[in-house]
Design a protein around this motif. Structure first.
Motif, PDB file in Angstrom:
ATOM      1  N   GLU A 180     -20.852-168.797  90.460  1.00 28.91           N
ATOM      2  CA  GLU A 180     -20.881-166.995  90.362  1.00 28.91           C
ATOM      3  C   GLU A 180     -22.403-166.489  90.165  1.00 28.91           C
ATOM      4  O   GLU A 180     -22.721-165.325  90.835  1.00 28.91           O
ATOM      5  N   GLU A 181     -23.149-167.462  89.628  1.00 28.83           N
ATOM      6  CA  GLU A 181     -24.671-167.122  89.544  1.00 28.83           C
ATOM      7  C   GLU A 181     -25.362-166.832  91.077  1.00 28.83           C
ATOM      8  O   GLU A 181     -26.036-165.932  91.311  1.00 28.83           O
ATOM      9  N   LEU A 182     -25.072-167.832  91.811  1.00 24.60           N
ATOM     10  CA  LEU A 182     -25.405-167.979  93.241  1.00 24.60           C
ATOM     11  C   LEU A 182     -24.844-166.792  94.224  1.00 24.60           C
ATOM     12  O   LEU A 182     -25.527-166.199  94.896  1.00 24.60           O
ATOM     13  N   LEU A 183     -23.543-166.408  93.705  1.00 25.85           N
ATOM     14  CA  LEU A 183     -22.768-165.274  94.429  1.00 25.85           C
ATOM     15  C   LEU A 183     -23.483-164.025  94.026  1.00 25.85           C
ATOM     16  O   LEU A 183     -23.765-163.197  94.903  1.00 25.85           O
ATOM     17  N   GLU A 184     -24.088-163.969  92.895  1.00 25.03           N
ATOM     18  CA  GLU A 184     -24.822-162.738  92.548  1.00 25.03           C
ATOM     19  C   GLU A 184     -26.149-162.694  93.292  1.00 25.03           C
ATOM     20  O   GLU A 184     -26.474-161.415  93.586  1.00 25.03           O
ATOM     21  N   ILE A 185     -26.637-163.628  93.436  1.00 29.07           N
ATOM     22  CA  ILE A 185     -28.162-163.867  94.206  1.00 29.07           C
ATOM     23  C   ILE A 185     -27.897-163.463  95.622  1.00 29.07           C
ATOM     24  O   ILE A 185     -28.412-162.777  96.135  1.00 29.07           O
ATOM     25  N   LEU A 186     -26.787-163.895  96.256  1.00 32.89           N
ATOM     26  CA  LEU A 186     -26.456-163.828  97.571  1.00 32.89           C
ATOM     27  C   LEU A 186     -26.156-162.164  97.838  1.00 32.89           C
ATOM     28  O   LEU A 186     -26.497-161.722  98.556  1.00 32.89           O
ATOM     29  N   ASN A 187     -25.318-161.530  96.863  1.00 31.67           N
ATOM     30  CA  ASN A 187     -25.014-160.254  96.843  1.00 31.67           C
ATOM     31  C   ASN A 187     -26.417-159.414  96.912  1.00 31.67           C
ATOM     32  O   ASN A 187     -26.386-158.489  97.591  1.00 31.67           O
ATOM     33  N   GLN A 188     -27.269-159.872  95.932  1.00 30.59           N
ATOM     34  CA  GLN A 188     -28.478-159.022  96.130  1.00 30.59           C
ATOM     35  C   GLN A 188     -29.374-159.216  97.197  1.00 30.59           C
ATOM     36  O   GLN A 188     -29.939-158.127  97.979  1.00 30.59           O
ATOM     37  N   VAL A 189     -29.549-160.452  97.699  1.00 25.91           N
ATOM     38  CA  VAL A 189     -30.256-160.719  98.938  1.00 25.91           C
ATOM     39  C   VAL A 189     -29.638-159.879 100.161  1.00 25.91           C
ATOM     40  O   VAL A 189     -30.450-159.099 100.914  1.00 25.91           O
ATOM     41  N   ILE A 190     -28.165-159.680 100.219  1.00 23.94           N
ATOM     42  CA  ILE A 190     -27.657-158.977 101.348  1.00 23.94           C
ATOM     43  C   ILE A 190     -28.033-157.528 101.123  1.00 23.94           C
ATOM     44  O   ILE A 190     -28.164-156.898 102.242  1.00 23.94           O
ATOM     45  N   ARG A 191     -28.047-157.031  99.897  1.00 26.15           N
ATOM     46  CA  ARG A 191     -28.012-155.638  99.825  1.00 26.15           C
ATOM     47  C   ARG A 191     -29.526-155.208 100.185  1.00 26.15           C
ATOM     48  O   ARG A 191     -29.921-154.283 100.676  1.00 26.15           O
ATOM     49  N   ARG A 192     -30.500-156.038  99.807  1.00 29.40           N
ATOM     50  CA  ARG A 192     -31.801-155.815  99.699  1.00 29.40           C
ATOM     51  C   ARG A 192     -32.284-156.036 100.898  1.00 29.40           C
ATOM     52  O   ARG A 192     -33.135-155.311 101.599  1.00 29.40           O
ATOM     53  N   PHE A 193     -31.591-156.851 101.974  1.00 29.59           N
ATOM     54  CA  PHE A 193     -32.412-157.046 103.205  1.00 29.59           C
ATOM     55  C   PHE A 193     -31.481-156.757 104.343  1.00 29.59           C
ATOM     56  O   PHE A 193     -31.396-157.321 105.464  1.00 29.59           O
TER      57      PHE A 193
ATOM     58  N   ILE B 281     -29.412-172.776 101.140  1.00 30.81           N
ATOM     59  CA  ILE B 281     -29.149-173.654  99.665  1.00 30.81           C
ATOM     60  C   ILE B 281     -28.020-172.952  98.851  1.00 30.81           C
ATOM     61  O   ILE B 281     -27.297-173.793  98.406  1.00 30.81           O
ATOM     62  N   SER B 282     -27.812-171.803  98.831  1.00 32.64           N
ATOM     63  CA  SER B 282     -26.675-171.338  97.864  1.00 32.64           C
ATOM     64  C   SER B 282     -25.650-171.383  98.641  1.00 32.64           C
ATOM     65  O   SER B 282     -24.386-171.828  98.012  1.00 32.64           O
ATOM     66  N   VAL B 283     -25.398-170.947  99.798  1.00 32.15           N
ATOM     67  CA  VAL B 283     -24.136-171.385 100.445  1.00 32.15           C
ATOM     68  C   VAL B 283     -23.632-172.729 100.582  1.00 32.15           C
ATOM     69  O   VAL B 283     -22.457-173.035 100.385  1.00 32.15           O
ATOM     70  N   LYS B 284     -24.487-173.725 100.743  1.00 31.20           N
ATOM     71  CA  LYS B 284     -24.282-174.987 100.750  1.00 31.20           C
ATOM     72  C   LYS B 284     -23.792-175.322  99.511  1.00 31.20           C
ATOM     73  O   LYS B 284     -22.765-176.129  99.265  1.00 31.20           O
ATOM     74  N   CYS B 285     -24.434-174.854  98.281  1.00 33.33           N
ATOM     75  CA  CYS B 285     -24.015-175.302  97.061  1.00 33.33           C
ATOM     76  C   CYS B 285     -22.550-174.754  96.642  1.00 33.33           C
ATOM     77  O   CYS B 285     -21.968-175.539  95.938  1.00 33.33           O
ATOM     78  N   ILE B 286     -22.482-173.452  96.893  1.00 32.69           N
ATOM     79  CA  ILE B 286     -21.124-172.811  96.464  1.00 32.69           C
ATOM     80  C   ILE B 286     -19.812-173.429  97.177  1.00 32.69           C
ATOM     81  O   ILE B 286     -18.840-173.419  96.596  1.00 32.69           O
TER      82      ILE B 286
END
Length: 218
Positions: free
Chosen positions: A155-168, A139-144
């Motif tokens: 920018e908000e979605l990029l921050e969230i993607l950043n956290q997802v990649i780091r977390r998992f 959803i985030s990639v499609k939106c950005i």
């Protein structure tokens, strides 16, 4: 009205009364109802059926968008406490609603919903990685990637993607095919490369950060 949450199980009627109070015009009653419902989830969440859990989560989701900052702030606090007690169906629902509010909701509530989603990502264990990534990433990639999307949302979605990649990170490394599908890596990389030279400094930095993470971790 005051209702004390004790160790004994709350009756279905008690929960219905609290659900009703969560919509009351009196903000104090809304606040107290949300807190009581939060305590019920914490103390007996595994004993509640999926439908009741959903009704309680709907209260917190609704309160997130309340103009009264005490109510919306309390909703964040409640959700932050109960994430690990939720069934997978409710985790999916909360994730979808928070993401939808970030993308389509009012700008004044964006930070609140984004903070809540980031806490959810951080709170859940590795065994929830596929569920979260399967919703958030595509959803985030499609939106950005949509040029019509506001820069602030990107920018908000990029921050969230950043956290997802780091977390998992370990999940992405162990599941290359799922990673390719959920992260839409080709589409994401095109977006990141295109915006790595953006005139907007904050956007450029976020893109470069994720691009470096992608090259290292996925």
């Amino acid at each position: 009205r005051q209702m004390c949450i004790r160790d004994s199980l709350m009756s279905q009627q008690d929960i219905k009364e609290l659900l009703k109070d969560s919509k009351h015009h009196d903000k104090d009653r809304q606040f107290m109802a949300a807190n009581d419902l939060c305590q019920i989830l914490l103390s007996q969440g595994d004993k509640l059926d999926s439908e009741t859990q959903q009704e309680i989560c709907d209260v917190f989701n609704r309160h997130l968008d309340d103009k009264n900052t005490v109510i919306s702030g309390n909703a964040i606090k409640c959700l932050n406490q109960v994430f690990t007690k939720l069934y997978v169906a409710q985790i999916k629902d909360v994730t979808n609603k928070l993401l939808d509010s970030i993308i389509k909701g009012k700008s004044e509530f964006r930070d609140v919903n984004a903070t809540c989603l980031k806490t959810l990502i951080q709170s859940l264990q590795e065994d929830h990685a596929q569920v979260l990534c399967g919703i958030i990433c595509p959803i985030s990639v499609k939106c950005i990637s949509d040029k019509k999307t506001e820069i602030s949302i990107q920018e908000e979605l990029l921050e969230i993607l950043n956290q997802v990649i780091r977390r998992f990170t370990s999940f992405f490394l162990k599941s290359p095919q799922i990673t390719k599908k959920t992260l839409s890596t080709s589409e994401l990389c095109l977006y990141l490369i295109r915006n790595s030279e953006s005139d907007k400094t904050s956007l450029r930095k976020k893109c470069l950060t994720i691009l470096s993470l992608s090259l290292i971790h996925i």
